[in-house]
Design a protein around this motif. Structure first.
Motif, PDB file in Angstrom:
ATOM      1  N   LYS A   1       0.832  -1.202   0.000  1.00  0.00           N
ATOM      2  CA  LYS A   1       0.000   0.000   0.000  1.00  0.00           C
ATOM      3  C   LYS A   1       0.874   1.262   0.000  1.00  0.00           C
ATOM      4  CE  LYS A   1      -4.109  -1.969   2.199  1.00  0.00           C
ATOM      5  NZ  LYS A   1      -4.948  -1.999   3.432  1.00  0.00           N
ATOM      6  N   THR A   2       1.978   1.230   0.734  1.00  0.00           N
ATOM      7  CA  THR A   2       2.917   2.355   0.708  1.00  0.00           C
ATOM      8  C   THR A   2       3.462   2.569  -0.697  1.00  0.00           C
ATOM      9  OG1 THR A   2       3.589   2.123   3.035  1.00  0.00           O
ATOM     10  CG2 THR A   2       5.170   3.151   1.536  1.00  0.00           C
ATOM     11  N   ALA A   3       3.876   1.490  -1.341  1.00  0.00           N
ATOM     12  CA  ALA A   3       4.411   1.602  -2.708  1.00  0.00           C
ATOM     13  C   ALA A   3       3.354   2.135  -3.658  1.00  0.00           C
ATOM     14  CB  ALA A   3       4.923   0.246  -3.179  1.00  0.00           C
ATOM     15  N   ALA A   4       2.119   1.668  -3.521  1.00  0.00           N
ATOM     16  CA  ALA A   4       1.039   2.129  -4.399  1.00  0.00           C
ATOM     17  C   ALA A   4       0.770   3.617  -4.197  1.00  0.00           C
ATOM     18  CB  ALA A   4      -0.227   1.321  -4.140  1.00  0.00           C
ATOM     19  N   HIS A   5       0.768   4.054  -2.948  1.00  0.00           N
ATOM     20  CA  HIS A   5       0.572   5.483  -2.659  1.00  0.00           C
ATOM     21  C   HIS A   5       1.690   6.309  -3.286  1.00  0.00           C
ATOM     22  CE1 HIS A   5      -0.210   9.163  -0.357  1.00  0.00           C
ATOM     23  NE2 HIS A   5       1.081   9.173  -0.085  1.00  0.00           N
ATOM     24  N   ASN A   6       2.916   5.851  -3.128  1.00  0.00           N
ATOM     25  CA  ASN A   6       4.055   6.596  -3.664  1.00  0.00           C
ATOM     26  C   ASN A   6       4.026   6.647  -5.190  1.00  0.00           C
ATOM     27  OD1 ASN A   6       5.115   7.087  -1.104  1.00  0.00           O
ATOM     28  ND2 ASN A   6       6.416   5.264  -1.128  1.00  0.00           N
ATOM     29  N   ALA A   7       3.691   5.529  -5.812  1.00  0.00           N
ATOM     30  CA  ALA A   7       3.655   5.487  -7.275  1.00  0.00           C
ATOM     31  C   ALA A   7       2.574   6.405  -7.823  1.00  0.00           C
ATOM     32  CB  ALA A   7       3.419   4.056  -7.748  1.00  0.00           C
ATOM     33  N   ALA A   8       1.414   6.412  -7.177  1.00  0.00           N
ATOM     34  CA  ALA A   8       0.327   7.283  -7.636  1.00  0.00           C
ATOM     35  C   ALA A   8       0.704   8.754  -7.484  1.00  0.00           C
ATOM     36  CB  ALA A   8      -0.946   6.985  -6.841  1.00  0.00           C
ATOM     37  N   ARG A   9       1.382   9.084  -6.409  1.00  0.00           N
ATOM     38  CA  ARG A   9       1.801  10.472  -6.203  1.00  0.00           C
ATOM     39  C   ARG A   9       2.830  10.887  -7.243  1.00  0.00           C
ATOM     40  NH1 ARG A   9       2.660  13.201  -0.277  1.00  0.00           N
ATOM     41  NH2 ARG A   9       3.121  15.335  -0.978  1.00  0.00           N
ATOM     42  N   ALA A  10       3.737   9.975  -7.585  1.00  0.00           N
ATOM     43  CA  ALA A  10       4.759  10.282  -8.584  1.00  0.00           C
ATOM     44  C   ALA A  10       4.141  10.545  -9.955  1.00  0.00           C
ATOM     45  CB  ALA A  10       5.774   9.148  -8.659  1.00  0.00           C
ATOM     46  N   ILE A  11       3.264   9.653 -10.405  1.00  0.00           N
ATOM     47  CA  ILE A  11       2.719   9.816 -11.757  1.00  0.00           C
ATOM     48  C   ILE A  11       1.854  11.067 -11.834  1.00  0.00           C
ATOM     49  CG2 ILE A  11       0.647   8.389 -11.431  1.00  0.00           C
ATOM     50  CD1 ILE A  11       2.920   8.330 -14.538  1.00  0.00           C
ATOM     51  N   SER A  12       1.146  11.401 -10.770  1.00  0.00           N
ATOM     52  CA  SER A  12       0.313  12.607 -10.801  1.00  0.00           C
ATOM     53  C   SER A  12       1.166  13.867 -10.824  1.00  0.00           C
ATOM     54  CB  SER A  12      -0.643  12.630  -9.608  1.00  0.00           C
ATOM     55  OG  SER A  12       0.064  12.772  -8.390  1.00  0.00           O
ATOM     56  N   ALA A  13       2.434  13.749 -10.410  1.00  0.00           N
ATOM     57  CA  ALA A  13       3.359  14.874 -10.462  1.00  0.00           C
ATOM     58  C   ALA A  13       4.119  14.938 -11.785  1.00  0.00           C
ATOM     59  CB  ALA A  13       4.354  14.795  -9.301  1.00  0.00           C
ATOM     60  N   GLY A  14       3.764  14.082 -12.738  1.00  0.00           N
ATOM     61  CA  GLY A  14       4.421  14.117 -14.039  1.00  0.00           C
ATOM     62  C   GLY A  14       5.689  13.298 -14.120  1.00  0.00           C
ATOM     63  N   ILE A  15       5.928  12.472 -13.124  1.00  0.00           N
ATOM     64  CA  ILE A  15       7.110  11.603 -13.117  1.00  0.00           C
ATOM     65  C   ILE A  15       6.683  10.277 -13.729  1.00  0.00           C
ATOM     66  CG2 ILE A  15       8.826  10.447 -11.683  1.00  0.00           C
ATOM     67  CD1 ILE A  15       8.239  12.805  -9.630  1.00  0.00           C
ATOM     68  N   THR A  16       7.105  10.026 -14.953  1.00  0.00           N
ATOM     69  CA  THR A  16       6.639   8.857 -15.693  1.00  0.00           C
ATOM     70  C   THR A  16       7.609   7.680 -15.629  1.00  0.00           C
ATOM     71  OG1 THR A  16       7.537   9.863 -17.710  1.00  0.00           O
ATOM     72  CG2 THR A  16       5.187  10.182 -17.267  1.00  0.00           C
ATOM     73  N   THR A  17       8.817   7.914 -15.107  1.00  0.00           N
ATOM     74  CA  THR A  17       9.791   6.841 -14.912  1.00  0.00           C
ATOM     75  C   THR A  17      10.523   7.083 -13.602  1.00  0.00           C
ATOM     76  OG1 THR A  17      10.148   6.562 -17.301  1.00  0.00           O
ATOM     77  CG2 THR A  17      11.832   5.658 -15.843  1.00  0.00           C
ATOM     78  N   VAL A  18      10.713   6.012 -12.811  1.00  0.00           N
ATOM     79  CA  VAL A  18      11.546   6.098 -11.616  1.00  0.00           C
ATOM     80  C   VAL A  18      12.557   4.966 -11.642  1.00  0.00           C
ATOM     81  CG1 VAL A  18       9.784   7.215 -10.196  1.00  0.00           C
ATOM     82  CG2 VAL A  18       9.952   4.715 -10.193  1.00  0.00           C
ATOM     83  N   ARG A  19      13.700   5.237 -11.052  1.00  0.00           N
ATOM     84  CA  ARG A  19      14.707   4.186 -10.831  1.00  0.00           C
ATOM     85  C   ARG A  19      14.708   3.888  -9.339  1.00  0.00           C
ATOM     86  NH1 ARG A  19      21.245   4.243 -11.042  1.00  0.00           N
ATOM     87  NH2 ARG A  19      20.843   6.085  -9.789  1.00  0.00           N
ATOM     88  N   ASP A  20      14.172   2.710  -8.980  1.00  0.00           N
ATOM     89  CA  ASP A  20      14.100   2.338  -7.572  1.00  0.00           C
ATOM     90  C   ASP A  20      15.447   1.756  -7.148  1.00  0.00           C
ATOM     91  OD1 ASP A  20      13.619   0.483  -5.200  1.00  0.00           O
ATOM     92  OD2 ASP A  20      11.726   1.606  -5.307  1.00  0.00           O
TER      93      ASP A  20
END
Length: 411
Positions: free
Chosen positions: A88-107
């Motif tokens: 759930k933490t990962a899902a929250h973080n991913a949703a926040r990233a994409i809504s901020a225009g971040i379409t790729t992340v390097r974990d």
């Protein structure tokens, strides 16, 4: 089924040349940009009128931790969470990233099994989020930094087993923990604690699998070992010393430049964690002079710029007080360090894509994946417009649409 979209009346941002091209049309088919011109047409396409707004590439955050909650004590929260809570933490973080225009992340490190499972769910479209380039679990010495979600290694054979095992699970690169870190009690950020022989073995196995290697480095000696081992990217590069405040080393920086090694300074998280320590104290009793080490990353960024070292934007999102919409703040640190807004933008788009061997990302260009942002201002001149994207597109699909609804006027 074939999906087609035509974006009209767009001002297209060319991040490589630092130019804005007005009144353009962008034709997108099956997730890729098919053409860009003033007259592009496409039958049976979804139509988007940009209204003169700016279209720039989706942003790339080169250093995140999806399974950390960005709260005041992310390690404690992680250890207290069960698998469902972690996801759930990962899902929250991913949703926040994409809504901020971040379409790729390097974990850059998390619990491998959960991380690869989560990445596949996002890739399938089961959950909203950016494209994830995941290392899986970082390799660390026994009881080393991030051992609570890492793989502890003490011999070259253990390194080989760890790397090859994660390659089979879908790892995009290898992450090494070359020094202690503030997040992990019992480790010293001023000390290099991953032997050079293990680092060289990791690089050799990674090269055999055509993968890059990243190294977490606070201590000066850890940076030197990373360079000697032949890593591709160095995270933080804090120049921490056993005695005294961190001190930028121009000779080491010159070597980074000459060898083409990329640095991700993670300046914004350094400043935010330093503030948290000022307010509440350090959670690692062995992290002496933590505030000086963390705040030095801001100053070192300017020196890296002056030295011509390659810089890839990365926030370290997930660590204390650094949520997943912090990338523009990181870019603002680069501008404060002397970069132009245009060059800072490249560090999170085309430069980052090139450094990560992702040729289809980071540009509004024919043949590229249609990871696009629609923004109201020109990001080549003012990065603040990136904070409020009007629309976010990932591989040709609209994933976030913040445009105002049309007003119907009836007489």
């Amino acid at each position: 089924m074939e999906q087609s979209t035509l974006i009209s009346n767009a001002t297209v941002i060319d991040v490589d040349d630092g130019l804005a091209h007005e009144r353009m049309r962008i034709a997108i088919r099956d997730g890729r940009i098919e053409s860009i011109s003033e007259t592009a047409t496409m039958r049976h396409a979804q139509m988007i009128d940009a209204g003169g707004a700016y279209v720039c590439p989706g942003l790339i955050d080169g250093h995140v931790h999806l399974f950390l909650d960005a709260g005041s004590s992310p390690r404690v929260s992680f250890l207290n969470a069960d698998d469902d809570a972690k996801l759930k933490t990962a899902a929250h973080n991913a949703a926040r990233a994409i809504s901020a225009g971040i379409t790729t992340v390097r974990d850059c490190g998390g619990p491998a099994q959960l991380l690869f499972r989560f990445s596949r769910a996002v890739e399938r479209g089961d959950l909203p989020g950016p494209r994830i380039l995941a290392a899986g679990s970082p390799l660390t010495r026994p009881e080393g930094h991030c051992h609570f979600f890492g793989i502890e290694v003490a011999t070259p054979a253990e390194v080989r087993k760890a790397v090859e095992g994660q390659v089979r699970q879908g790892a995009a690169f290898v992450k090494l923990i070359a020094s202690g870190g503030g997040l992990t009690p019992g480790t010293r950020p001023t000390e290099a604690d991953l032997p050079i022989a293990l680092m060289r073995e990791a690089v050799a196995v990674a090269r055999a699998n055509r993968m890059q290697v990243s190294a977490h480095c606070h201590a000066v000696e850890s940076i030197v070992r990373a360079l000697d081992a032949g890593v591709d990217t160095i995270e933080h590069a804090s120049f921490a010393r056993p005695h005294g405040a961190p001190k930028f080393n121009p000779e080491i920086a010159a070597r980074m430049k000459d060898e083409g090694v990329v640095v991700s300074p993670t300046a914004v998280s350094g400043m935010r964690i330093a503030q948290a320590i000022r307010e509440s104290g350090s959670q690692n009793g062995l992290d002496h002079d933590a505030v000086a080490r963390l705040e030095a990353r801001r100053h070192h960024t300017a020196r890296f710029c002056e030295a011509g070292v390659r810089i890839m934007a990365g926030t370290d999102c997930g660590v204390a007080n650094t949520p997943f919409d912090s990338l523009v703040d990181e870019l603002s640190e680069y501008v404060n360090a002397g970069m132009s807004a245009a060059i800072a933008l490249r560090s999170a788009t085309s430069d980052s894509a090139r450094y990560l061997n992702q040729p289809l990302l980071g540009r509004v260009k024919v043949g590229s994946l249609a990871d696009l942002l629609l923004v109201s201002g020109n990001p080549l001149k003012n990065l603040d417009c990136l904070r409020r994207p009007l629309l976010v597109m990932k591989e040709g699909e609209i994933v976030c649409d913040f445009r105002p609804a049309p007003t119907n006027i009836s007489s």
